[in-house]
Scaffold this active site. Sequence first.
Site, PDB file in Angstrom:
ATOM      1  N   ASP A  93      -5.868  -4.355   8.810  1.00  0.00           N
ATOM      2  CA  ASP A  93      -4.717  -3.458   8.699  1.00  0.00           C
ATOM      3  C   ASP A  93      -4.664  -2.596   9.958  1.00  0.00           C
ATOM      4  O   ASP A  93      -5.668  -1.977  10.326  1.00  0.00           O
ATOM      5  CB  ASP A  93      -4.890  -2.569   7.456  1.00  0.00           C
ATOM      6  CG  ASP A  93      -3.758  -1.569   7.242  1.00  0.00           C
ATOM      7  OD1 ASP A  93      -2.809  -1.544   8.048  1.00  0.00           O
ATOM      8  OD2 ASP A  93      -3.834  -0.806   6.265  1.00  0.00           O
ATOM      9  N   HIS A 110      -3.123  -4.890   4.644  1.00  0.00           N
ATOM     10  CA  HIS A 110      -2.279  -3.777   4.231  1.00  0.00           C
ATOM     11  C   HIS A 110      -1.405  -4.218   3.057  1.00  0.00           C
ATOM     12  O   HIS A 110      -0.879  -5.323   3.033  1.00  0.00           O
ATOM     13  CB  HIS A 110      -1.386  -3.358   5.410  1.00  0.00           C
ATOM     14  CG  HIS A 110      -0.597  -2.116   5.166  1.00  0.00           C
ATOM     15  ND1 HIS A 110      -1.115  -0.867   5.400  1.00  0.00           N
ATOM     16  CD2 HIS A 110       0.663  -1.926   4.703  1.00  0.00           C
ATOM     17  CE1 HIS A 110      -0.199   0.043   5.097  1.00  0.00           C
ATOM     18  NE2 HIS A 110       0.888  -0.575   4.671  1.00  0.00           N
ATOM     19  N   SER A 154       0.275   3.786   1.871  1.00  0.00           N
ATOM     20  CA  SER A 154       0.865   3.698   3.209  1.00  0.00           C
ATOM     21  C   SER A 154       1.631   4.971   3.558  1.00  0.00           C
ATOM     22  O   SER A 154       1.041   6.046   3.635  1.00  0.00           O
ATOM     23  CB  SER A 154       1.737   2.438   3.289  1.00  0.00           C
ATOM     24  OG  SER A 154       2.033   2.114   4.607  1.00  0.00           O
TER      25      SER A 154
END
Length: 336
Positions: A279, A309, A184
């Site tokens: 996501d 995610h 991320s």
Amino acid sequence: FKMIKLLMMLPNWLLLKLSGKKQIEIGKRKLHPPFQFLLKLTENLVTDFDTLTPEQFRAGYIEQNKIAAKFPSSVDWKDHQLDVSGATMQVREYSSPVTKNNAPALVYFHGGGWVIGDLETHHQLTGYLCENLEAKVFSVDYRLSPEAKYPVPLDDCDQAFDWVLNNSDSLDIDKTRVAAGGDSAGGNITAALCLRRKTENKALPKAQVLLYPVTDLHLQKNSVEECAEGCFLTKAAMEWFRNHYLNSLDEMEDPFVSPLLAEDLSDLPPAVVSTAGFDPLRDEGDEYAKKLSAAGNKVFHQENHGFIHGFASVGYIPGVPQVLDEICTSLKEMMQ
């Protein structure tokens, strides 16, 4: 934790029933039923981002990450203190019985929108990577925003990467086989670090691993709208993170903030890019993988259509360990 792990082993039809909804679909993608059930368990974690403080979000994230897969028993760790421009930063070194004598290494930058997350929230994942990559892993506790806005988190990670290279002898690693990676926001930092080090003619990572990375902070891709709500990471959360990380929205144009906007992606380290179908960041991750490949870089691009995610941190979900094994196999080859 044992109870949740057992529940995740239930048949998919029963998990869907327990989620209280029909199987969630976006286009041709179908949400993996264990993730749909997990979203049901965590739906009350969604908060009002107009009033949420970084301290509140950090505390909640730490609680949420207490449900993790088992830490590998063969892996040891110790913490190092680094001095970085007027502050002290921790770097956690992971090793296992197979990482002795001139081992390869991975310098890892945790996710959490540059605002939340720390060594503990990613402790199980970094231990897992150490064991499965047969490499030492160095997890970096970089300073967080908004107390330390862009470019401080990137600067900290760059200095940590230099520290690993410069101390390769005492750390007993092969400085020619040091990769960088993150999930991320940590994937964003990894991509930016590779671009910046290329620009500055500094030693590049041997490889880069980008797990569902942030690559374009404009947040205008189709997947941002398709997965705006109800898929764990939300559009509102990403906007909240962006506002805390950047000094002004003008910085979205900076390729070290939005690597997808970089004009030249040639001559970068080989990349493992892993994205999730459900996501908001899916499209920008997929686009970055394709752009890296088109620029002549070696890329292993893994699209996990039914995942959400953050999947790398929930190794107790059926199917996730196999995906992580694929990531590790490809990264291992690139680190040879």
